[in-house]
Design an enzyme around this catalytic site. Structure first.
Site, PDB file in Angstrom:
ATOM      1  N   LEU A  32     -14.464 -56.073 -47.877  1.00 56.05           N
ATOM      2  CA  LEU A  32     -15.724 -56.004 -47.117  1.00 56.05           C
ATOM      3  C   LEU A  32     -15.807 -54.757 -46.236  1.00 56.05           C
ATOM      4  O   LEU A  32     -16.521 -54.745 -45.239  1.00 56.05           O
ATOM      5  CB  LEU A  32     -15.931 -57.279 -46.278  1.00 56.05           C
ATOM      6  CG  LEU A  32     -16.068 -58.574 -47.098  1.00 56.05           C
ATOM      7  CD1 LEU A  32     -16.257 -59.784 -46.181  1.00 56.05           C
ATOM      8  CD2 LEU A  32     -17.246 -58.476 -48.079  1.00 56.05           C
ATOM      9  N   HIS A  92     -28.059 -41.973 -51.175  1.00 57.07           N
ATOM     10  CA  HIS A  92     -28.555 -41.874 -52.547  1.00 57.07           C
ATOM     11  C   HIS A  92     -30.066 -41.667 -52.588  1.00 57.07           C
ATOM     12  O   HIS A  92     -30.800 -42.189 -51.754  1.00 57.07           O
ATOM     13  CB  HIS A  92     -28.179 -43.129 -53.333  1.00 57.07           C
ATOM     14  CG  HIS A  92     -26.697 -43.288 -53.453  1.00 57.07           C
ATOM     15  ND1 HIS A  92     -25.925 -42.419 -54.192  1.00 57.07           N
ATOM     16  CD2 HIS A  92     -25.849 -44.162 -52.899  1.00 57.07           C
ATOM     17  CE1 HIS A  92     -24.658 -42.769 -54.090  1.00 57.07           C
ATOM     18  NE2 HIS A  92     -24.580 -43.819 -53.307  1.00 57.07           N
ATOM     19  N   LEU A  93     -30.491 -40.933 -53.596  1.00 60.53           N
ATOM     20  CA  LEU A  93     -31.887 -40.492 -53.630  1.00 60.53           C
ATOM     21  C   LEU A  93     -32.890 -41.644 -53.715  1.00 60.53           C
ATOM     22  O   LEU A  93     -33.815 -41.715 -52.895  1.00 60.53           O
ATOM     23  CB  LEU A  93     -32.105 -39.525 -54.808  1.00 60.53           C
ATOM     24  CG  LEU A  93     -33.531 -38.959 -54.889  1.00 60.53           C
ATOM     25  CD1 LEU A  93     -33.814 -38.049 -53.703  1.00 60.53           C
ATOM     26  CD2 LEU A  93     -33.758 -38.213 -56.195  1.00 60.53           C
ATOM     27  N   TYR A 150     -13.178 -36.610 -55.053  1.00 58.84           N
ATOM     28  CA  TYR A 150     -13.646 -37.875 -55.638  1.00 58.84           C
ATOM     29  C   TYR A 150     -13.458 -37.855 -57.158  1.00 58.84           C
ATOM     30  O   TYR A 150     -12.829 -38.743 -57.744  1.00 58.84           O
ATOM     31  CB  TYR A 150     -15.125 -38.109 -55.274  1.00 58.84           C
ATOM     32  CG  TYR A 150     -15.762 -39.210 -56.066  1.00 58.84           C
ATOM     33  CD1 TYR A 150     -15.249 -40.500 -56.020  1.00 58.84           C
ATOM     34  CD2 TYR A 150     -16.887 -38.971 -56.871  1.00 58.84           C
ATOM     35  CE1 TYR A 150     -15.829 -41.524 -56.758  1.00 58.84           C
ATOM     36  CE2 TYR A 150     -17.468 -39.986 -57.598  1.00 58.84           C
ATOM     37  CZ  TYR A 150     -16.938 -41.256 -57.548  1.00 58.84           C
ATOM     38  OH  TYR A 150     -17.511 -42.268 -58.289  1.00 58.84           O
ATOM     39  N   ALA A 175     -13.736 -48.758 -54.658  1.00 62.99           N
ATOM     40  CA  ALA A 175     -13.326 -47.359 -54.519  1.00 62.99           C
ATOM     41  C   ALA A 175     -14.211 -46.680 -53.488  1.00 62.99           C
ATOM     42  O   ALA A 175     -15.306 -47.145 -53.184  1.00 62.99           O
ATOM     43  CB  ALA A 175     -13.464 -46.636 -55.860  1.00 62.99           C
ATOM     44  N   ARG A 213     -27.205 -29.394 -51.292  1.00 58.26           N
ATOM     45  CA  ARG A 213     -26.065 -30.182 -50.804  1.00 58.26           C
ATOM     46  C   ARG A 213     -24.824 -29.711 -51.563  1.00 58.26           C
ATOM     47  O   ARG A 213     -24.834 -29.692 -52.800  1.00 58.26           O
ATOM     48  CB  ARG A 213     -26.348 -31.664 -51.093  1.00 58.26           C
ATOM     49  CG  ARG A 213     -25.374 -32.615 -50.460  1.00 58.26           C
ATOM     50  CD  ARG A 213     -25.822 -34.051 -50.617  1.00 58.26           C
ATOM     51  NE  ARG A 213     -25.730 -34.527 -51.991  1.00 58.26           N
ATOM     52  CZ  ARG A 213     -25.983 -35.773 -52.369  1.00 58.26           C
ATOM     53  NH1 ARG A 213     -26.375 -36.671 -51.477  1.00 58.26           N
ATOM     54  NH2 ARG A 213     -25.871 -36.136 -53.625  1.00 58.26           N
ATOM     55  N   ASN A 228     -25.939 -41.968 -62.883  1.00 58.03           N
ATOM     56  CA  ASN A 228     -26.417 -42.429 -61.572  1.00 58.03           C
ATOM     57  C   ASN A 228     -26.818 -43.904 -61.598  1.00 58.03           C
ATOM     58  O   ASN A 228     -27.888 -44.242 -62.109  1.00 58.03           O
ATOM     59  CB  ASN A 228     -27.579 -41.556 -61.100  1.00 58.03           C
ATOM     60  CG  ASN A 228     -27.097 -40.211 -60.605  1.00 58.03           C
ATOM     61  OD1 ASN A 228     -26.496 -39.460 -61.365  1.00 58.03           O
ATOM     62  ND2 ASN A 228     -27.313 -39.921 -59.342  1.00 58.03           N
TER      63      ASN A 228
END
Ligand code: UDP
Length: 330
Positions: free
Chosen positions: A36, A191-192, A143, A77, A283, A172
């Protein structure tokens, strides 16, 4: 495999919870294990729930010794490219070390089926789009490197110890199942699609599009959005395929790409409002275009996304945030 028992590690997170819901609907018996740290207890719904950290070797071994699982699904992850650049230690610990702990616990307890959440970030800057699985893997972020390292571990553990595994390289992940009470609730939201949906609904004041000078048709990045329940379906099929194929690596995407501005347009249209986001700098770490060649998944496991049209994805996300403006807190 219906009636089989599976362990869903990270089953309170975004992709893991949607997988657990789908697997339950397929008749599988689920145990969710989650610490959690980013997931939400409510997202695990009424599955058997164990609160434990994957790095807690003794808790994991105890769980795996208590009962036999026909498949283990590993969703737990850290998964933010920017965070991984700033803090790689977190990624090598949470991703690589935890995967090692899991594999050792599987060996010790005689478990030999793993379905693993990998990512298109293993490819790095694509040299060819759509990207097939045999594209060179040269990840450019900790990552992506952490996930590729795990894929290599899985290859070695299959060869030496017979642990069968499927590495599913997501493009995605998007969309949700609001009518089953599942949505997106990332903090912070990076996230977009959820960011644009929240802006369209007036839940946040600002929306920035990162970069408009990429070599794409409108200058913004292009991504391949795949509905999270389509991803879930592929996991069930991958587990079944492990019976015949001991080591699987598959792209999961649709083969269609949408620019960031096309996403903004779709969200505005479906929400019934005109959106004018700010333009900001690029970004770091964003490749211009990531689109999957997913033909291997079609051929090997018979997977064809059926929920991944942009309209459906965006409508689900708008419905979720309309019902749950504060995410799982509502
Ligand atoms: N993006 C953006 N504004 C935001 C969030 C994301 O312009 O508020 C862009 C991001 O730079 C990338 C695309 O949207 O070009 C998809 O980003 P996301 O984080 O959703 O997924 P990623 O492809 O990084 O996994």
């Amino acid at each position: 495999m219906s009636n089989g028992r599976i362990l869903v590690i990270g089953g309170a997170g975004y992709v893991g919870s949607h997988f657990a819901l789908h697997a339950m609907k397929c008749g599988l018996q689920i145990t969710v294990m989650d610490n959690l740290s980013t997931g939400h207890r409510a997202a695990a719904r009424d599955a058997e729930f164990v609160k434990a950290d994957l790095a807690d070797e003794s808790a994991l071994r105890e769980q795996l010794s208590k009962m036999h699982f026909d498949g283990i699904f590993h969703f737990a992850a850290s998964c933010l490219v920017g965070e991984s650049v700033a803090n790689p230690s977190l990624y090598y610990r949470n991703n690589v070390l935890s995967a090692y702990t899991l594999l050792e616990a599987m060996r010790a307890t005689g478990h030999d089926r793993l379905v693993f959440s990998s990512t298109c970030a293993v490819y790095g800057e694509p040299m060819q789009v759509p990207i097939p699985e045999d594209h060179p893997t040269q990840p450019i972020s900790p990552y992506g490197r952490s996930k590729l390292t795990i894929e290599w571990m899985l290859e070695d553990y299959e060869r030496a110890y017979g642990i069968r595994s499927a590495s599913l390289r997501y493009f995605n992940a998007a969309g949700c199942e609001p009518r089953d009470g599942l949505g997106e609730d990332h903090r912070p939201e990076t996230h977009l699609i959820p960011a644009v949906a929240r802006y369209a609904l007036g839940l946040v004041d600002d929306l920035v599009i990162f970069g408009d000078d990429y070599p794409t048709s409108d200058g913004t990045c292009v991504r391949d959005y795949v509905h999270v329940t389509d991803l879930a379906e592929a996991h069930v099929k991958a587990l079944a395929c492990l019976e015949d194929v001991p080591l699987i690596r598959l792209n999961l995407g649709t083969g269609a790409g949408y620019s960031n501005l096309a996403v903004v347009e779709a969200v505005g249209r479906i929400a019934g409002t005109r959106l004018s986001p700010r333009r900001g700098p690029r970004r770091p770490g964003d490749p211009p275009k990531l689109v999957a060649d997913a033909s291997r998944a079609a051929n090997l496991i018979g997977w064809k996304p059926s929920r991944s049209d942009l309209e459906r994805i965006v409508s689900d996300v708008i419905e979720w945030f309309s019902r749950h403006p504060n995410g799982y807190e509502d």
